[in-house]
Write a protein that holds these residues in place. Sequence first.
Motif, PDB file in Angstrom:
ATOM      1  N   TYR A 249      46.105  57.086  66.920  1.00 57.36           N
ATOM      2  CA  TYR A 249      45.585  56.111  67.873  1.00 57.36           C
ATOM      3  C   TYR A 249      46.237  56.321  69.231  1.00 57.36           C
ATOM      4  O   TYR A 249      47.327  56.891  69.340  1.00 57.36           O
ATOM      5  CB  TYR A 249      45.802  54.668  67.389  1.00 57.36           C
ATOM      6  CG  TYR A 249      47.230  54.348  67.056  1.00 57.36           C
ATOM      7  CD1 TYR A 249      47.696  54.475  65.755  1.00 57.36           C
ATOM      8  CD2 TYR A 249      48.125  53.922  68.040  1.00 57.36           C
ATOM      9  CE1 TYR A 249      49.018  54.189  65.446  1.00 57.36           C
ATOM     10  CE2 TYR A 249      49.447  53.630  67.739  1.00 57.36           C
ATOM     11  CZ  TYR A 249      49.880  53.772  66.437  1.00 57.36           C
ATOM     12  OH  TYR A 249      51.191  53.488  66.125  1.00 57.36           O
ATOM     13  N   SER A 250      45.558  55.853  70.259  1.00 66.91           N
ATOM     14  CA  SER A 250      46.085  56.041  71.619  1.00 66.91           C
ATOM     15  C   SER A 250      45.581  54.910  72.517  1.00 66.91           C
ATOM     16  O   SER A 250      44.750  54.089  72.114  1.00 66.91           O
ATOM     17  CB  SER A 250      45.635  57.394  72.182  1.00 66.91           C
ATOM     18  OG  SER A 250      44.238  57.396  72.373  1.00 66.91           O
ATOM     19  N   LEU A 251      46.072  54.925  73.748  1.00 68.43           N
ATOM     20  CA  LEU A 251      45.695  53.899  74.722  1.00 68.43           C
ATOM     21  C   LEU A 251      45.493  54.584  76.065  1.00 68.43           C
ATOM     22  O   LEU A 251      46.353  55.354  76.500  1.00 68.43           O
ATOM     23  CB  LEU A 251      46.820  52.866  74.830  1.00 68.43           C
ATOM     24  CG  LEU A 251      46.573  51.655  75.733  1.00 68.43           C
ATOM     25  CD1 LEU A 251      45.646  50.663  75.026  1.00 68.43           C
ATOM     26  CD2 LEU A 251      47.882  50.953  76.079  1.00 68.43           C
ATOM     27  N   ILE A 284      49.324  47.327  66.645  1.00 65.55           N
ATOM     28  CA  ILE A 284      50.169  48.032  67.623  1.00 65.55           C
ATOM     29  C   ILE A 284      49.426  48.164  68.953  1.00 65.55           C
ATOM     30  O   ILE A 284      50.002  47.926  70.019  1.00 65.55           O
ATOM     31  CB  ILE A 284      50.618  49.400  67.083  1.00 65.55           C
ATOM     32  CG1 ILE A 284      51.602  49.181  65.932  1.00 65.55           C
ATOM     33  CG2 ILE A 284      51.285  50.233  68.186  1.00 65.55           C
ATOM     34  CD1 ILE A 284      52.074  50.422  65.243  1.00 65.55           C
ATOM     35  N   LEU A 285      48.158  48.527  68.897  1.00 66.17           N
ATOM     36  CA  LEU A 285      47.399  48.664  70.150  1.00 66.17           C
ATOM     37  C   LEU A 285      47.262  47.311  70.854  1.00 66.17           C
ATOM     38  O   LEU A 285      47.306  47.224  72.077  1.00 66.17           O
ATOM     39  CB  LEU A 285      46.029  49.293  69.888  1.00 66.17           C
ATOM     40  CG  LEU A 285      46.081  50.791  69.565  1.00 66.17           C
ATOM     41  CD1 LEU A 285      44.737  51.301  69.050  1.00 66.17           C
ATOM     42  CD2 LEU A 285      46.509  51.595  70.800  1.00 66.17           C
ATOM     43  N   ARG A 286      47.093  46.253  70.077  1.00 66.20           N
ATOM     44  CA  ARG A 286      47.038  44.916  70.683  1.00 66.20           C
ATOM     45  C   ARG A 286      48.364  44.595  71.371  1.00 66.20           C
ATOM     46  O   ARG A 286      48.387  44.108  72.508  1.00 66.20           O
ATOM     47  CB  ARG A 286      46.733  43.868  69.600  1.00 66.20           C
ATOM     48  CG  ARG A 286      46.530  42.478  70.154  1.00 66.20           C
ATOM     49  CD  ARG A 286      46.179  41.483  69.084  1.00 66.20           C
ATOM     50  NE  ARG A 286      47.341  41.143  68.264  1.00 66.20           N
ATOM     51  CZ  ARG A 286      47.327  40.289  67.254  1.00 66.20           C
ATOM     52  NH1 ARG A 286      46.186  39.719  66.893  1.00 66.20           N
ATOM     53  NH2 ARG A 286      48.408  40.018  66.568  1.00 66.20           N
ATOM     54  N   ALA A 287      49.461  44.908  70.689  1.00 61.14           N
ATOM     55  CA  ALA A 287      50.779  44.673  71.302  1.00 61.14           C
ATOM     56  C   ALA A 287      50.976  45.539  72.542  1.00 61.14           C
ATOM     57  O   ALA A 287      51.686  45.155  73.468  1.00 61.14           O
ATOM     58  CB  ALA A 287      51.881  44.952  70.279  1.00 61.14           C
ATOM     59  N   ALA A 288      50.335  46.712  72.554  1.00 60.75           N
ATOM     60  CA  ALA A 288      50.480  47.619  73.704  1.00 60.75           C
ATOM     61  C   ALA A 288      49.576  47.209  74.863  1.00 60.75           C
ATOM     62  O   ALA A 288      49.551  47.884  75.880  1.00 60.75           O
ATOM     63  CB  ALA A 288      50.175  49.046  73.277  1.00 60.75           C
ATOM     64  N   GLY A 289      48.842  46.120  74.680  1.00 59.93           N
ATOM     65  CA  GLY A 289      48.043  45.599  75.791  1.00 59.93           C
ATOM     66  C   GLY A 289      46.603  46.046  75.792  1.00 59.93           C
ATOM     67  O   GLY A 289      45.897  45.875  76.803  1.00 59.93           O
ATOM     68  N   ALA A 290      46.126  46.615  74.673  1.00 64.44           N
ATOM     69  CA  ALA A 290      44.725  47.055  74.632  1.00 64.44           C
ATOM     70  C   ALA A 290      43.798  45.856  74.821  1.00 64.44           C
ATOM     71  O   ALA A 290      44.037  44.784  74.267  1.00 64.44           O
ATOM     72  CB  ALA A 290      44.427  47.741  73.307  1.00 64.44           C
TER      73      ALA A 290
END
Lengths: 357, 463
Positions: A249-251, A284-290
Amino acid sequence: MLIEFLKDDDIEECNDFHNRAYGSKRTLEQWHWQFNHLLMGKRPFIVAKEGGRVVGTQALMPITMLDAAGDILTAKSEETLVDSSMRGKGVFQKMYDPLTAYALEQGVKVIWGFTPANKAFEAIGFQVPGRTSQLVHPLSVRAAAAFGDSVGTGMRGATMSAAIGVASFVSAALVALALDRSGGIRLEVLEQPPAEAGPLCREFVRGWGGTTILRDSAYLKWRYYDNPAVRATLLGAYRGDTLVGWMAYSLDESSIGYIVDTIVLRTEHAPQILHALMLQAVLILRAAGAVAIRSWRLNAHPFDQLISKVARRLGFYLLRRGEPVVLYMAPDLDPAASLAVWNDWFVTRAYTQGVVG
Amino acid sequence: MLAAEIIYLEQTLRAHVRRFFTHEASTAFEAIPLRWCLLAEAAHPQERALFIPTDVASSPAPEDVWNVPFGPTRLTLWNRLPPPSSEWQLQNHLAPLWYVHPNGAVMPAWNLANMLFDLLTLKEETSRPERDAHDRFMGKMSPRAKPGLLEAPVFNDSVAALVAACVGVRRSGVPDAFLLPGLVGPPVLVLSHDLDQLRGNDVWTQAVRLSRAVFPRGRAFPHVRNAWLALVNTFLARRYYFDNIVGMIAIERMLGFTSSLYFLNGTGGRYGARSGSGLIPDVATVTPTGWDLGLHYNYDTHLQPQAFGAQRTELESLLGQRVVAGRAHYLRFDPARSWRFYVDLGIQADESLGYYDRIGYRAGIAGPFRPYDAESGQALPLIEMPMVFMETALVEQYPDDPAAAFERHLHHIAVVGGAVSLLFHPGQFHNPEYPDTLGLYRRLLGCARRFGAQSINAIDFFS
């Protein structure tokens, strides 16, 4: 007009040509990462020049795929670009003809790609067996960006934004209610490409059938760990000490998250493992601000179907927007081979250029 | 300048060159003799060397600011030096950088020695009494603020010019006015996070939200949305604090960076550790190998050895490891005493030297250095990595496009060599309470990635 294989001296101009056309900032490092893959000693990259100036580019990236019968050499179509002043002059075909001939000579069985210019590809012998679709998990009203111009403006835009807000609320509820189904499975970020990646990929194809990219450790190292743009994170799923699957996964810079790739062995626990991987990636992506998470949905391959099923339970929505798939089959390709049957292809965002992971 | 001060400055320059320039550049720099001298002594040089006057007092406020083209960027310099004699001529009158002598000797056209030494030793702060309510020297108090020089890394610009001069003198007998490709290493990005809060539901923060919801507090109307934020933080206390640490680490991992996490523990209260210490071990658990764990010196530990020691001991017991790096909460820093204090308390790398109200180079340098100890006349066994960017200062100063400001600095540092540091608080990273910084961290790291920035934690400069 001169049509020739790319010379090293032209690399910088080709990259500038690309950046001008797309308004992008691709670095030379990224260019080399993408195109330094030789096909039998030669870089399969054609340029068209007019008056000494690059006016067209067409490249292939050699990619090894596999099916139950073994490894297959394929090539991804990339860097299709013709200067607007040269359109309608057959430049595209003039570039592709020597490239196709060279690729087939070297044993390439299929040339594949994703492009909105499907008409031009069909005109030179490609098939268009399908299109990409998106599974989208909205995490915020700002997720409108993930839906692109389909949101619209004015009243339509306001209505769509409100709908996205409601959808993101529903998605959040589904994630909050999602049970931890990872019983007996340990999730761990893979800091290095796992040595067992290749065998796992072969086992995957034996279990789920069809064909897909061979994701051995060398491929993973190049595609993810050495990617100069974004290094997608590989989350591994272990049963005991055995790697049974992973998800990448990535952002991106617009805070859109991507499920880039996933592989899970076909066992009775596959749905649970996939669920655990996807839930963790979403958290994790939600926590990373996605603001939204996107994944590809392609065809009737059984693992693609399973991804879709698990994703929907976790609050993803199917959005039928994407680009046509184009395929060129080698004349000697067995029509019954997996490569010749679109629904046998297992395709993820790993097949993209890797700009966003 | 005293002999010890000159030795210190030369050691600092050489360490900077070794750190941020390639072997080829470093070799050229070492090959040309540096002659620290009186201005008068440089009048009739007898050898081909770089003469640097050390007896011209530096003006407390920058004078004669000018800039010169230097490859794809411009160097900003000030405090011009006169030529030592009529034998010396400016190499380029339109872009004054070097005086050159007919025998091949070279001398900077700016007061390099005194200016850099004064900046590294924070003379502009020790010589001025102004401080804010928290006893801090603010960016706006600096004499460099008014002429817009806080964002000029004059140390780096000076070293880049020196290296280019040495390369040129060695190759062709005259200074180069730019650095050839391949002489500068990649820019370095030093990331850190002050973990002021790990939860959003502490009594102080909730009281502030509720008071904003009820009272205008400087606005035309009360900001009722704060009541909703207080409610959200009551039920999702970790969401925009603890979870954001996980999110920031995820982004750093994707873009090839690591960071230092500085924990605030010890005394609670409005200016203290609002979240207590209970969650600190949990943060350590989710922090991967390669990330550094350090101390966010509590408000009440400022120059208080017992309080500082107690906080550090508590953190070490919570983390189960030694803690040797950190930054002061509220950036409380005494320019005359804090460095010695940190050394005495076992700190090896500090990142307190920055302004809370401005982005910029507080000591004129983009990169780590060892602070000078006037008492011993030597560099202290401590690495100071000055803080250049703090997210709140960045968005306040450049609200329209903070990422572009960051990119501009990184572009400059990529040309002249050096390291910039970025502090991003978890609570500001992805929190609807702070819409200006939503998505900003990802954009900044993406920009750094495009520049090929190398990631180094502050403590890793200590060796």
